[in-house]
Motif scaffolding. Structure first.
Motif, mmCIF file in Angstrom:
data_model
loop_
_atom_site.group_PDB
_atom_site.id
_atom_site.type_symbol
_atom_site.label_atom_id
_atom_site.label_comp_id
_atom_site.label_asym_id
_atom_site.label_seq_id
_atom_site.Cartn_x
_atom_site.Cartn_y
_atom_site.Cartn_z
ATOM 1 N N TYR A 146 -3.827 12.209 -13.037
ATOM 2 C CA TYR A 146 -4.988 11.523 -13.595
ATOM 3 C C TYR A 146 -4.811 11.132 -15.063
ATOM 4 O O TYR A 146 -5.262 10.055 -15.468
ATOM 5 C CB TYR A 146 -6.231 12.394 -13.415
ATOM 6 N N GLN A 147 -4.173 11.976 -15.840
ATOM 7 C CA GLN A 147 -3.951 11.633 -17.244
ATOM 8 C C GLN A 147 -3.046 10.403 -17.360
ATOM 9 O O GLN A 147 -3.304 9.497 -18.152
ATOM 10 C CB GLN A 147 -3.329 12.820 -17.986
ATOM 11 N N GLU A 148 -1.981 10.384 -16.542
ATOM 12 C CA GLU A 148 -1.069 9.243 -16.556
ATOM 13 C C GLU A 148 -1.773 7.975 -16.080
ATOM 14 O O GLU A 148 -1.567 6.887 -16.634
ATOM 15 C CB GLU A 148 0.147 9.535 -15.671
ATOM 16 N N LEU A 149 -2.612 8.125 -15.066
ATOM 17 C CA LEU A 149 -3.370 6.980 -14.564
ATOM 18 C C LEU A 149 -4.299 6.436 -15.641
ATOM 19 O O LEU A 149 -4.362 5.220 -15.880
ATOM 20 C CB LEU A 149 -4.176 7.384 -13.323
ATOM 21 N N LEU A 150 -5.010 7.325 -16.305
ATOM 22 C CA LEU A 150 -5.914 6.909 -17.370
ATOM 23 C C LEU A 150 -5.157 6.176 -18.477
ATOM 24 O O LEU A 150 -5.585 5.108 -18.938
ATOM 25 C CB LEU A 150 -6.630 8.126 -17.955
ATOM 26 N N GLU A 151 -4.024 6.723 -18.883
ATOM 27 C CA GLU A 151 -3.252 6.110 -19.970
ATOM 28 C C GLU A 151 -2.759 4.717 -19.585
ATOM 29 O O GLU A 151 -2.766 3.792 -20.404
ATOM 30 C CB GLU A 151 -2.072 7.012 -20.331
ATOM 31 N N GLU A 152 -2.362 4.554 -18.340
ATOM 32 C CA GLU A 152 -1.865 3.247 -17.912
ATOM 33 C C GLU A 152 -3.000 2.232 -17.799
ATOM 34 O O GLU A 152 -2.818 1.044 -18.089
ATOM 35 C CB GLU A 152 -1.111 3.376 -16.587
ATOM 36 N N ILE A 153 -4.167 2.675 -17.370
ATOM 37 C CA ILE A 153 -5.315 1.766 -17.303
ATOM 38 C C ILE A 153 -5.717 1.338 -18.713
ATOM 39 O O ILE A 153 -6.000 0.160 -18.963
ATOM 40 C CB ILE A 153 -6.492 2.430 -16.568
ATOM 41 N N ILE A 154 -5.747 2.298 -19.634
ATOM 42 C CA ILE A 154 -6.073 1.968 -21.023
ATOM 43 C C ILE A 154 -5.047 0.994 -21.589
ATOM 44 O O ILE A 154 -5.397 0.015 -22.258
ATOM 45 C CB ILE A 154 -6.142 3.249 -21.881
ATOM 46 N N ASN A 157 0.854 -1.184 0.000
ATOM 47 C CA ASN A 157 0.000 0.000 0.000
ATOM 48 C C ASN A 157 0.896 1.242 0.000
ATOM 49 O O ASN A 157 2.119 1.124 -0.161
ATOM 50 C CB ASN A 157 -0.938 -0.014 1.210
ATOM 51 N N LEU A 158 0.283 2.402 0.211
ATOM 52 C CA LEU A 158 1.046 3.657 0.136
ATOM 53 C C LEU A 158 1.398 4.216 1.513
ATOM 54 O O LEU A 158 1.806 5.376 1.617
ATOM 55 C CB LEU A 158 0.239 4.703 -0.636
ATOM 56 N N GLU A 187 9.630 11.017 -8.938
ATOM 57 C CA GLU A 187 10.174 10.619 -10.236
ATOM 58 C C GLU A 187 10.915 9.286 -10.129
ATOM 59 O O GLU A 187 10.815 8.440 -11.032
ATOM 60 C CB GLU A 187 11.111 11.711 -10.768
ATOM 61 N N GLN A 188 11.648 9.098 -9.041
ATOM 62 C CA GLN A 188 12.342 7.826 -8.834
ATOM 63 C C GLN A 188 11.350 6.671 -8.764
ATOM 64 O O GLN A 188 11.584 5.592 -9.327
ATOM 65 C CB GLN A 188 13.171 7.877 -7.551
ATOM 66 N N ILE A 189 10.256 6.894 -8.057
ATOM 67 C CA ILE A 189 9.227 5.853 -7.936
ATOM 68 C C ILE A 189 8.627 5.542 -9.307
ATOM 69 O O ILE A 189 8.431 4.382 -9.674
ATOM 70 C CB ILE A 189 8.132 6.292 -6.944
ATOM 71 N N LEU A 190 8.350 6.576 -10.074
ATOM 72 C CA LEU A 190 7.750 6.382 -11.397
ATOM 73 C C LEU A 190 8.701 5.682 -12.365
ATOM 74 O O LEU A 190 8.263 4.958 -13.255
ATOM 75 C CB LEU A 190 7.320 7.734 -11.978
ATOM 76 N N GLN A 191 10.008 5.883 -12.169
ATOM 77 C CA GLN A 191 10.998 5.286 -13.068
ATOM 78 C C GLN A 191 11.449 3.899 -12.615
ATOM 79 O O GLN A 191 12.245 3.259 -13.308
ATOM 80 C CB GLN A 191 12.234 6.203 -13.169
ATOM 81 N N ASP A 192 10.950 3.439 -11.477
ATOM 82 C CA ASP A 192 11.358 2.137 -10.945
ATOM 83 C C ASP A 192 10.814 1.006 -11.823
ATOM 84 O O ASP A 192 9.611 0.763 -11.867
ATOM 85 C CB ASP A 192 10.837 1.992 -9.506
ATOM 86 N N PHE A 205 -0.714 4.917 -6.604
ATOM 87 C CA PHE A 205 0.254 6.010 -6.495
ATOM 88 C C PHE A 205 -0.104 7.156 -7.430
ATOM 89 O O PHE A 205 -0.099 8.330 -7.025
ATOM 90 C CB PHE A 205 1.661 5.502 -6.805
ATOM 91 N N LEU A 206 -0.414 6.843 -8.681
ATOM 92 C CA LEU A 206 -0.779 7.893 -9.628
ATOM 93 C C LEU A 206 -2.033 8.632 -9.176
ATOM 94 O O LEU A 206 -2.109 9.866 -9.280
ATOM 95 C CB LEU A 206 -0.994 7.280 -11.016
ATOM 96 N N ALA A 207 -3.000 7.892 -8.662
ATOM 97 C CA ALA A 207 -4.227 8.533 -8.168
ATOM 98 C C ALA A 207 -3.918 9.418 -6.975
ATOM 99 O O ALA A 207 -4.424 10.542 -6.866
ATOM 100 C CB ALA A 207 -5.255 7.469 -7.794
ATOM 101 N N ASN A 208 -3.085 8.924 -6.080
ATOM 102 C CA ASN A 208 -2.722 9.669 -4.869
ATOM 103 C C ASN A 208 -1.993 10.967 -5.199
ATOM 104 O O ASN A 208 -2.128 11.966 -4.490
ATOM 105 C CB ASN A 208 -1.842 8.785 -3.986
#
Length: 201
Positions: free
Chosen positions: A127-135, A84-85, A105-110, A120-123
Motif C-alpha cells: 500500500y505504501q508503494e501504491l500510494l507513492e506511485e499514485i502521488i 489484468n492479473l 521483484e522481477q515484475i516490479l523491476q520490469d 499489482f501493488l494493491a493485490n
C-alpha cells in the motif's frame, strides 16, 4: 482440403481452423503440438503469440501438465503486456512464498511494466508503494479507484493528497461543472481526520 491446408499453413487462420477441429474432436495432444508450432511461426507478431500462449496455458492446466503450465505462465507474464492479473495470480498460486517473492521483484523491476502496476501493488498489499506511485503520477482518478483501501491503511497521506489536489484545482474552477466536482472532493476531504479544518482553509 488437406493439401490446401498444407499449402497455406503459414496463415494463422488456417491453423486456427485446424485447432478448432482438434479441440472439438478431443485431440488435445495434437492441439498442444499445433499451438506450440503456431507460437514459433507467429513469434514476430506479439498479439498472435500471446494468444497462442494463453491457449497453451489453459490446455496445460486442463491436462495436468504442471511443468509446462508453470513454464508457460512465466513466459506469458515475461513476454507480453497483461490486461489484468489473471495469469499473475495463477502463477502465484503454484509458487512457494520464497519463489513468489523473487517473481514479484522481477515484475516490479520490469521497465516495460507488462503487468498493470497499480492493481499489482494493491493485490500484493504494497500500500505504501501504491500510494507513492499514485502521488508521483498525480492521478486523482487512480486515487479515487484505490481510496477505499488506501484510506483505511494510510488515511493521513490520502487526506493530504486530496487537500493538495483541491488547492491546485481551486484556482482553475471556472465553470459550474468543475466547481461541482470540487465540492464532491471537499466532502471526501472532510471525512478524513482533521479534514474539516483543511477543507475550510
Amino acid at each position: 482440403i488437406q493439401a490446401w491446408k498444407t499449402k497455406c499453413w503459414t496463415c494463422p487462420l488456417i491453423r486456427d481452423l485446424q485447432l478448432k477441429e482438434d479441440l472439438e474432436a478431443g485431440r488435445l495432444a495434437q492441439a498442444v503440438a499445433l499451438l506450440r508450432e503456431s507460437k514459433e511461426l507467429d513469434q514476430n507478431d506479439p498479439r498472435l503469440a500471446a494468444r497462442h500462449s494463453e491457449k497453451l496455458i489453459r490446455l496445460y492446466q486442463q491436462l495436468g501438465m504442471e511443468q509446462e503450465y508453470r513454464a508457460e505462465l512465466i513466459f506469458q507474464i515475461s513476454a507480453f503486456r497483461q490486461g489484468n492479473l489473471e495469469f499473475v495470480n495463477m502463477l502465484k498460486n503454484i509458487c512457494e512464498p520464497e519463489e513468489w517473492a523473487a517473481f514479484r521483484e522481477q515484475i516490479l523491476q520490469d521497465d516495460h511494466r507488462r503487468v498493470p502496476r497499480f492493481p499489482f501493488l494493491a493485490n500484493e498489499g504494497m500500500y505504501q508503494e501504491l500510494l507513492e506511485e499514485i502521488i508521483s503520477s498525480n492521478s486523482v482518478s487512480a486515487m479515487d479507484q484505490y481510496e477505499k483501501t488506501l484510506g483505511k491503511e494510510l488515511p493521513l497521506q490520502v487526506r493530504d493528497f486530496y487537500a493538495d489536489y483541491l488547492r491546485k484545482e481551486a484556482d482553475s474552477a471556472s465553470c459550474r461543472t468543475h466547481y461541482h466536482g470540487l465540492v464532491n472532493y471537499l466532502k471526501k476531504l472532510r471525512s478524513y481526520p482533521d479534514g474539516k479544518e483543511l477543507a475550510a482553509q
